[in-house]
Design a protein around this motif. Structure first.
Motif, PDB file in Angstrom:
ATOM      1  N   GLU A  20     -13.152  -5.809  -2.149  1.00 30.55           N
ATOM      2  CA  GLU A  20     -13.394  -5.059  -3.386  1.00 30.55           C
ATOM      3  C   GLU A  20     -12.082  -4.741  -4.092  1.00 30.55           C
ATOM      4  O   GLU A  20     -12.044  -4.599  -5.312  1.00 30.55           O
ATOM      5  N   ILE A  21     -11.011  -4.606  -3.325  1.00 24.95           N
ATOM      6  CA  ILE A  21      -9.665  -4.413  -3.871  1.00 24.95           C
ATOM      7  C   ILE A  21      -8.819  -5.570  -3.372  1.00 24.95           C
ATOM      8  O   ILE A  21      -8.713  -5.804  -2.165  1.00 24.95           O
ATOM      9  N   THR A  22      -8.226  -6.301  -4.312  1.00 25.22           N
ATOM     10  CA  THR A  22      -7.526  -7.540  -3.948  1.00 25.22           C
ATOM     11  C   THR A  22      -6.031  -7.527  -4.257  1.00 25.22           C
ATOM     12  O   THR A  22      -5.353  -8.521  -4.014  1.00 25.22           O
ATOM     13  N   SER A  23      -5.515  -6.439  -4.813  1.00 21.34           N
ATOM     14  CA  SER A  23      -4.077  -6.382  -5.100  1.00 21.34           C
ATOM     15  C   SER A  23      -3.549  -4.981  -4.808  1.00 21.34           C
ATOM     16  O   SER A  23      -4.298  -3.994  -4.813  1.00 21.34           O
ATOM     17  N   MET A  24      -2.242  -4.902  -4.574  1.00 23.43           N
ATOM     18  CA  MET A  24      -1.633  -3.604  -4.298  1.00 23.43           C
ATOM     19  C   MET A  24      -1.679  -2.707  -5.527  1.00 23.43           C
ATOM     20  O   MET A  24      -1.811  -1.486  -5.404  1.00 23.43           O
ATOM     21  N   SER A  25      -1.588  -3.299  -6.706  1.00 27.90           N
ATOM     22  CA  SER A  25      -1.693  -2.506  -7.939  1.00 27.90           C
ATOM     23  C   SER A  25      -3.034  -1.781  -7.990  1.00 27.90           C
ATOM     24  O   SER A  25      -3.106  -0.590  -8.316  1.00 27.90           O
ATOM     25  N   GLN A  26      -4.107  -2.504  -7.660  1.00 29.70           N
ATOM     26  CA  GLN A  26      -5.435  -1.894  -7.644  1.00 29.70           C
ATOM     27  C   GLN A  26      -5.507  -0.781  -6.606  1.00 29.70           C
ATOM     28  O   GLN A  26      -6.086   0.283  -6.856  1.00 29.70           O
ATOM     29  N   ALA A  27      -4.925  -1.021  -5.451  1.00 32.28           N
ATOM     30  CA  ALA A  27      -4.970  -0.028  -4.377  1.00 32.28           C
ATOM     31  C   ALA A  27      -4.255   1.260  -4.784  1.00 32.28           C
ATOM     32  O   ALA A  27      -4.760   2.364  -4.565  1.00 32.28           O
ATOM     33  N   LEU A  28      -3.081   1.123  -5.401  1.00 31.85           N
ATOM     34  CA  LEU A  28      -2.325   2.304  -5.816  1.00 31.85           C
ATOM     35  C   LEU A  28      -3.000   3.041  -6.963  1.00 31.85           C
ATOM     36  O   LEU A  28      -2.971   4.277  -7.033  1.00 31.85           O
ATOM     37  N   LYS A  29      -3.634   2.291  -7.857  1.00 30.98           N
ATOM     38  CA  LYS A  29      -4.300   2.909  -9.004  1.00 30.98           C
ATOM     39  C   LYS A  29      -5.650   3.509  -8.645  1.00 30.98           C
ATOM     40  O   LYS A  29      -6.245   4.237  -9.446  1.00 30.98           O
ATOM     41  N   SER A  30      -6.146   3.218  -7.452  1.00 31.57           N
ATOM     42  CA  SER A  30      -7.445   3.750  -7.033  1.00 31.57           C
ATOM     43  C   SER A  30      -7.397   5.259  -6.821  1.00 31.57           C
ATOM     44  O   SER A  30      -8.426   5.925  -6.843  1.00 31.57           O
ATOM     45  N   GLY A  31      -6.185   5.773  -6.612  1.00 31.63           N
ATOM     46  CA  GLY A  31      -6.052   7.210  -6.383  1.00 31.63           C
ATOM     47  C   GLY A  31      -6.263   7.607  -4.937  1.00 31.63           C
ATOM     48  O   GLY A  31      -6.053   8.763  -4.557  1.00 31.63           O
ATOM     49  N   MET A  32      -6.673   6.652  -4.116  1.00 36.86           N
ATOM     50  CA  MET A  32      -6.879   6.928  -2.695  1.00 36.86           C
ATOM     51  C   MET A  32      -5.580   6.722  -1.939  1.00 36.86           C
ATOM     52  O   MET A  32      -4.862   5.752  -2.191  1.00 36.86           O
ATOM     53  N   PRO A  33      -5.243   7.627  -1.020  1.00 35.76           N
ATOM     54  CA  PRO A  33      -3.979   7.490  -0.289  1.00 35.76           C
ATOM     55  C   PRO A  33      -4.008   6.295   0.653  1.00 35.76           C
ATOM     56  O   PRO A  33      -5.046   5.944   1.219  1.00 35.76           O
ATOM     57  N   ILE A  34      -2.844   5.650   0.813  1.00 35.65           N
ATOM     58  CA  ILE A  34      -2.718   4.542   1.759  1.00 35.65           C
ATOM     59  C   ILE A  34      -2.342   5.139   3.112  1.00 35.65           C
ATOM     60  O   ILE A  34      -1.229   5.617   3.305  1.00 35.65           O
ATOM     61  N   LYS A  35      -3.286   5.116   4.036  1.00 37.89           N
ATOM     62  CA  LYS A  35      -3.061   5.703   5.360  1.00 37.89           C
ATOM     63  C   LYS A  35      -3.061   4.666   6.473  1.00 37.89           C
ATOM     64  O   LYS A  35      -2.890   5.024   7.637  1.00 37.89           O
ATOM     65  N   GLU A  36      -3.283   3.393   6.108  1.00 44.16           N
ATOM     66  CA  GLU A  36      -3.300   2.330   7.105  1.00 44.16           C
ATOM     67  C   GLU A  36      -2.289   1.250   6.717  1.00 44.16           C
ATOM     68  O   GLU A  36      -2.353   0.708   5.612  1.00 44.16           O
ATOM     69  N   VAL A  37      -1.379   0.945   7.625  1.00 45.04           N
ATOM     70  CA  VAL A  37      -0.359  -0.068   7.366  1.00 45.04           C
ATOM     71  C   VAL A  37      -1.002  -1.426   7.085  1.00 45.04           C
ATOM     72  O   VAL A  37      -0.495  -2.228   6.299  1.00 45.04           O
ATOM     73  N   GLU A  38      -2.145  -1.666   7.708  1.00 43.69           N
ATOM     74  CA  GLU A  38      -2.817  -2.964   7.554  1.00 43.69           C
ATOM     75  C   GLU A  38      -3.232  -3.234   6.109  1.00 43.69           C
ATOM     76  O   GLU A  38      -3.381  -4.388   5.708  1.00 43.69           O
ATOM     77  N   ILE A  39      -3.420  -2.182   5.326  1.00 45.24           N
ATOM     78  CA  ILE A  39      -3.753  -2.360   3.904  1.00 45.24           C
ATOM     79  C   ILE A  39      -2.606  -3.082   3.192  1.00 45.24           C
ATOM     80  O   ILE A  39      -2.819  -4.034   2.442  1.00 45.24           O
ATOM     81  N   VAL A  40      -1.386  -2.618   3.459  1.00 40.66           N
ATOM     82  CA  VAL A  40      -0.209  -3.231   2.845  1.00 40.66           C
ATOM     83  C   VAL A  40      -0.010  -4.639   3.390  1.00 40.66           C
ATOM     84  O   VAL A  40       0.294  -5.577   2.639  1.00 40.66           O
ATOM     85  N   ASP A  41      -0.199  -4.813   4.688  1.00 37.95           N
ATOM     86  CA  ASP A  41      -0.034  -6.133   5.292  1.00 37.95           C
ATOM     87  C   ASP A  41      -1.017  -7.147   4.710  1.00 37.95           C
ATOM     88  O   ASP A  41      -0.691  -8.332   4.556  1.00 37.95           O
ATOM     89  N   ALA A  42      -2.223  -6.672   4.373  1.00 35.87           N
ATOM     90  CA  ALA A  42      -3.235  -7.571   3.823  1.00 35.87           C
ATOM     91  C   ALA A  42      -2.957  -7.921   2.365  1.00 35.87           C
ATOM     92  O   ALA A  42      -3.124  -9.072   1.952  1.00 35.87           O
ATOM     93  N   LEU A  43      -2.510  -6.937   1.584  1.00 34.21           N
ATOM     94  CA  LEU A  43      -2.315  -7.147   0.149  1.00 34.21           C
ATOM     95  C   LEU A  43      -0.923  -7.685  -0.185  1.00 34.21           C
ATOM     96  O   LEU A  43      -0.751  -8.367  -1.209  1.00 34.21           O
ATOM     97  N   LEU A  44       0.050  -7.361   0.640  1.00 35.30           N
ATOM     98  CA  LEU A  44       1.425  -7.842   0.426  1.00 35.30           C
ATOM     99  C   LEU A  44       1.948  -8.435   1.738  1.00 35.30           C
ATOM    100  O   LEU A  44       2.755  -7.809   2.440  1.00 35.30           O
ATOM    101  N   PRO A  45       1.502  -9.628   2.077  1.00 38.71           N
ATOM    102  CA  PRO A  45       1.904 -10.209   3.362  1.00 38.71           C
ATOM    103  C   PRO A  45       3.389 -10.557   3.455  1.00 38.71           C
ATOM    104  O   PRO A  45       3.942 -10.606   4.554  1.00 38.71           O
TER     105      PRO A  45
END
Length: 219
Positions: A20-45
């Motif tokens: 549902e979220i395919t880029s780091m820009s989308q993730a940061l703009k979602s307003g939800m905090p990034i609490k899992e390192v795997e999110i970054v690893d998946a979006l910015l390998p």
């Protein structure tokens, strides 16, 4: 950790895993905090990290002297995303890994541009405008530079800016810049302050501002 092994625990993590979220820009703009390192690893390998400082911290307790290491690490994809992480631990290797993870969880998206009036090349190789950052006694000023100048800043700032994908900048610093953590945090604060400046679309076009990944990453 592979994608098959990752079981997301947060709403953002589940949205990334489900596509549902395919880029780091989308993730940061979602307003939800990034609490899992795997999110970054998946979006910015293709992330890079560099140790800025390893400092031994000693503390006297009733049971004797205790020694820990404080590690400061910068992470980034060299294309619009950069983070700063700090960790303490009894072992340097473990502390570095923890600091890298903290840096990824502290990731920000930066805006680049061609804000130098003597350049006008029309590519987002530098900063769009002059910014300042502060931490403790350290105050950092970064300003746009024409193409070819390079990173005319101190070594710590140079690492952070390079990992952010900025190629040309002029900078100055005041205060105890030998305190790497404060110096690095001040630089990071300056980059965060770029997004605090409100500009209309016409101004963005004139300064050739681009946010996040724009491609053409140089090793």
């Amino acid at each position: 950790m592979s994608d098959e092994e990752w079981i997301p625990k947060t709403r953002l993590g589940k949205m990334v895993k489900n596509g549902e979220i395919t880029s780091m820009s989308q993730a940061l703009k979602s307003g939800m905090p990034i609490k899992e390192v795997e999110i970054v690893d998946a979006l910015l390998p293709d992330m890079y990290d560099e140790v800025l400082d390893v400092n031994m911290v000693q503390r006297m307790t009733d049971s004797g002297r205790r020694v820990k290491f404080r590690v400061v690490v910068a992470v980034g994809n060299k294309d619009g995303f950069v983070g700063l992480g700090v960790a303490k631990g009894k072992e340097v290797g473990i502390s570095i890994r923890k600091a890298v993870e903290n840096g990824k969880l502290n990731l920000i998206e930066i805006s680049r541009g061609c804000g130098s009036w003597v350049c006008g090349c029309g590519t987002p190789h530098s900063l769009p405008l002059k910014v300042k950052g502060k931490c403790g006694s350290v105050e950092v000023t970064l300003q746009p530079a024409p193409r070819g100048v390079g990173l005319a800043v101190g070594d710590t700032a140079k690492v952070i800016l390079r990992l952010a994908g900025i190629k040309d900048v002029w900078g100055s610093a005041r205060g105890q810049t030998s305190t790497v953590l404060n110096y690095a945090t001040a630089v990071f604060d300056a980059l965060k302050n770029i997004s605090m400046v409100k500009m209309d679309e016409e101004a963005k076009r004139k300064l050739h501002i681009a946010s996040g990944a724009i491609g053409g990453v140089e090793e």
